[in-house]
Design an enzyme around this catalytic site. Sequence first.
Site, PDB file in Angstrom:
ATOM      1  N   SER A  86       0.868  -1.189   0.000  1.00 54.22           N
ATOM      2  CA  SER A  86       0.000   0.000   0.000  1.00 54.22           C
ATOM      3  C   SER A  86       0.900   1.232   0.000  1.00 54.22           C
ATOM      4  O   SER A  86       2.027   1.190   0.519  1.00 54.22           O
ATOM      5  CB  SER A  86      -0.861  -0.008   1.259  1.00 54.22           C
ATOM      6  OG  SER A  86      -1.379   1.270   1.509  1.00 54.22           O
ATOM      7  N   TYR A 139      -1.379  -0.249  10.239  1.00 54.83           N
ATOM      8  CA  TYR A 139      -1.408  -0.602   8.812  1.00 54.83           C
ATOM      9  C   TYR A 139      -0.106  -0.157   8.128  1.00 54.83           C
ATOM     10  O   TYR A 139       0.512  -0.946   7.398  1.00 54.83           O
ATOM     11  CB  TYR A 139      -2.620   0.074   8.171  1.00 54.83           C
ATOM     12  CG  TYR A 139      -2.885  -0.331   6.738  1.00 54.83           C
ATOM     13  CD1 TYR A 139      -3.355  -1.598   6.423  1.00 54.83           C
ATOM     14  CD2 TYR A 139      -2.691   0.576   5.695  1.00 54.83           C
ATOM     15  CE1 TYR A 139      -3.624  -1.961   5.111  1.00 54.83           C
ATOM     16  CE2 TYR A 139      -2.961   0.230   4.379  1.00 54.83           C
ATOM     17  CZ  TYR A 139      -3.421  -1.041   4.093  1.00 54.83           C
ATOM     18  OH  TYR A 139      -3.683  -1.393   2.788  1.00 54.83           O
TER      19      TYR A 139
HETATM   20  P1  NAP Z   1     -10.920  -6.559   1.372  1.00 51.73           P
HETATM   21  O1  NAP Z   1     -11.987  -6.369   0.361  1.00 51.73           O
HETATM   22  O2  NAP Z   1     -11.179  -6.240   2.794  1.00 51.73           O
HETATM   23  O3  NAP Z   1     -10.424  -8.086   1.222  1.00 51.73           O
HETATM   24  C1  NAP Z   1      -9.484  -8.598   2.133  1.00 51.73           C
HETATM   25  C2  NAP Z   1      -9.280 -10.075   1.849  1.00 51.73           C
HETATM   26  O4  NAP Z   1      -8.357 -10.589   2.828  1.00 51.73           O
HETATM   27  C3  NAP Z   1     -10.560 -10.868   1.952  1.00 51.73           C
HETATM   28  O5  NAP Z   1     -10.588 -11.851   0.943  1.00 51.73           O
HETATM   29  C4  NAP Z   1     -10.455 -11.521   3.322  1.00 51.73           C
HETATM   30  O6  NAP Z   1     -11.120 -12.771   3.301  1.00 51.73           O
HETATM   31  C5  NAP Z   1      -8.937 -11.732   3.439  1.00 51.73           C
HETATM   32  N1  NAP Z   1      -8.508 -11.853   4.826  1.00 51.73           N
HETATM   33  C6  NAP Z   1      -8.508 -10.886   5.771  1.00 51.73           C
HETATM   34  N2  NAP Z   1      -8.110 -11.394   6.959  1.00 51.73           N
HETATM   35  C7  NAP Z   1      -7.854 -12.706   6.743  1.00 51.73           C
HETATM   36  C8  NAP Z   1      -7.421 -13.773   7.577  1.00 51.73           C
HETATM   37  N3  NAP Z   1      -7.192 -13.592   8.885  1.00 51.73           N
HETATM   38  N4  NAP Z   1      -7.256 -14.990   7.039  1.00 51.73           N
HETATM   39  C9  NAP Z   1      -7.498 -15.200   5.725  1.00 51.73           C
HETATM   40  N5  NAP Z   1      -7.910 -14.226   4.873  1.00 51.73           N
HETATM   41  C10 NAP Z   1      -8.089 -13.012   5.397  1.00 51.73           C
HETATM   42  O7  NAP Z   1      -9.611  -5.754   0.990  1.00 51.73           O
HETATM   43  P2  NAP Z   1      -8.922  -5.341  -0.411  1.00 51.73           P
HETATM   44  O8  NAP Z   1      -9.115  -3.889  -0.564  1.00 51.73           O
HETATM   45  O9  NAP Z   1      -9.275  -6.273  -1.474  1.00 51.73           O
HETATM   46  O10 NAP Z   1      -7.391  -5.543   0.015  1.00 51.73           O
HETATM   47  C11 NAP Z   1      -6.540  -6.549  -0.523  1.00 51.73           C
HETATM   48  C12 NAP Z   1      -5.102  -6.111  -0.281  1.00 51.73           C
HETATM   49  O11 NAP Z   1      -4.865  -4.879  -0.960  1.00 51.73           O
HETATM   50  C13 NAP Z   1      -4.784  -5.855   1.184  1.00 51.73           C
HETATM   51  O12 NAP Z   1      -3.484  -6.336   1.484  1.00 51.73           O
HETATM   52  C14 NAP Z   1      -4.807  -4.343   1.292  1.00 51.73           C
HETATM   53  O13 NAP Z   1      -4.004  -3.867   2.329  1.00 51.73           O
HETATM   54  C15 NAP Z   1      -4.291  -3.942  -0.080  1.00 51.73           C
HETATM   55  N6  NAP Z   1      -4.641  -2.569  -0.510  1.00 51.73           N
HETATM   56  C16 NAP Z   1      -5.940  -2.240  -0.815  1.00 51.73           C
HETATM   57  C17 NAP Z   1      -6.224  -0.940  -1.247  1.00 51.73           C
HETATM   58  C18 NAP Z   1      -7.628  -0.509  -1.626  1.00 51.73           C
HETATM   59  O14 NAP Z   1      -7.844   0.666  -1.900  1.00 51.73           O
HETATM   60  N7  NAP Z   1      -8.587  -1.390  -1.676  1.00 51.73           N
HETATM   61  C19 NAP Z   1      -5.203   0.007  -1.361  1.00 51.73           C
HETATM   62  C20 NAP Z   1      -3.893  -0.357  -1.040  1.00 51.73           C
HETATM   63  C21 NAP Z   1      -3.633  -1.659  -0.619  1.00 51.73           C
HETATM   64  P3  NAP Z   1     -12.052 -13.358   4.484  1.00 51.73           P
HETATM   65  O15 NAP Z   1     -12.662 -12.201   5.213  1.00 51.73           O
HETATM   66  O16 NAP Z   1     -13.015 -14.206   3.724  1.00 51.73           O
HETATM   67  O17 NAP Z   1     -11.102 -14.155   5.319  1.00 51.73           O
END
Ligand code: NAP
Length: 251
Positions: free
Chosen positions: A144, A159
């Site tokens: 991120s 984070y």
């Molecule tokens: P999200 O929609 O909240 O999805 C998070 C995913 O991680 C879900 O599939 C969740 O699955 C899984 N997860 C969370 N805790 C877990 C655990 N304890 N065990 C197994 N799986 C787990 O988030 P996202 O935005 O797609 O984020 C994905 C990645 O991108 C993250 O690393 C985030 O930091 C990064 N990121 C996102 C953004 C953005 O704007 N969206 C920006 C920068 C970086 P379950 O709940 O089913 O376990």
Amino acid sequence: MSRPLSGRLALVTGASRGIGRAIALELARAGAHIIALARTQGALEELDDAIRGVGSEATLVPCDLKDFEALDRLGAAIYERWGKLDILIGNAGVLGPVTPLGHIDPPKWDEVLAVNVTANWRLIRSLDVLLRAADAGRALFISSGAAHTATYKPYWGPYAVSKAALEALARTYAAETATTSKVKVMIVNPGPLRTRMRATAMPGEDPMILKTPEDLAPKLLPLCSADWQETGKLYDFPKDAILSFRAPAAD
Ligand code: NAP
């Protein structure tokens, strides 16, 4: 349809929704067999249907990444069945508390570090031998912009700390594999994308102004391919550029 990843095996963490789901589907569309890991079984089953719909196959791993011994068992199971892993996408992450450092509950701090950092190290520990056994092992870790904003952005402590640590972890793994294997390791900054995590972090934001995980996913296909030669660098989606890391410099 071109299927450049046909015959390849990809493990995607956080595949149940958001960025991980989009990457899993994109890799499946390119022909990879997907090992899809997350806690939410129903969402994994829906992904399984979608992967079949694009003519590929998935193996579902409903699992909490904080169950580190399960990650050891996963490595052993992949070894038994396939003897290698071509692609690791360390995507799953949690935002954790957005609050001053002095106000954070210790268990919440520990959870962010466990999911965002330690689980990725445990995956490397469990899967390194399998990535090295592949003819072109590829590992991508989803970081991120917060990894680089701690000096001017308050309240995102857990984070930001976790993503800075994840980048150090990935770069260390890149350095350890650079001359001793064909493994290539890349870090990805997705920028702001329309997901549940982003909506939690920025509740007042109109999600429709954001790009989507489906916009990002095709950009990561080249990084997963056998032709990819960069390692230890960052792919920045907002800039659509590969960036190098530098030591701090004098002003
Ligand atoms: P999200 O929609 O909240 O999805 C998070 C995913 O991680 C879900 O599939 C969740 O699955 C899984 N997860 C969370 N805790 C877990 C655990 N304890 N065990 C197994 N799986 C787990 O988030 P996202 O935005 O797609 O984020 C994905 C990645 O991108 C993250 O690393 C985030 O930091 C990064 N990121 C996102 C953004 C953005 O704007 N969206 C920006 C920068 C970086 P379950 O709940 O089913 O376990």
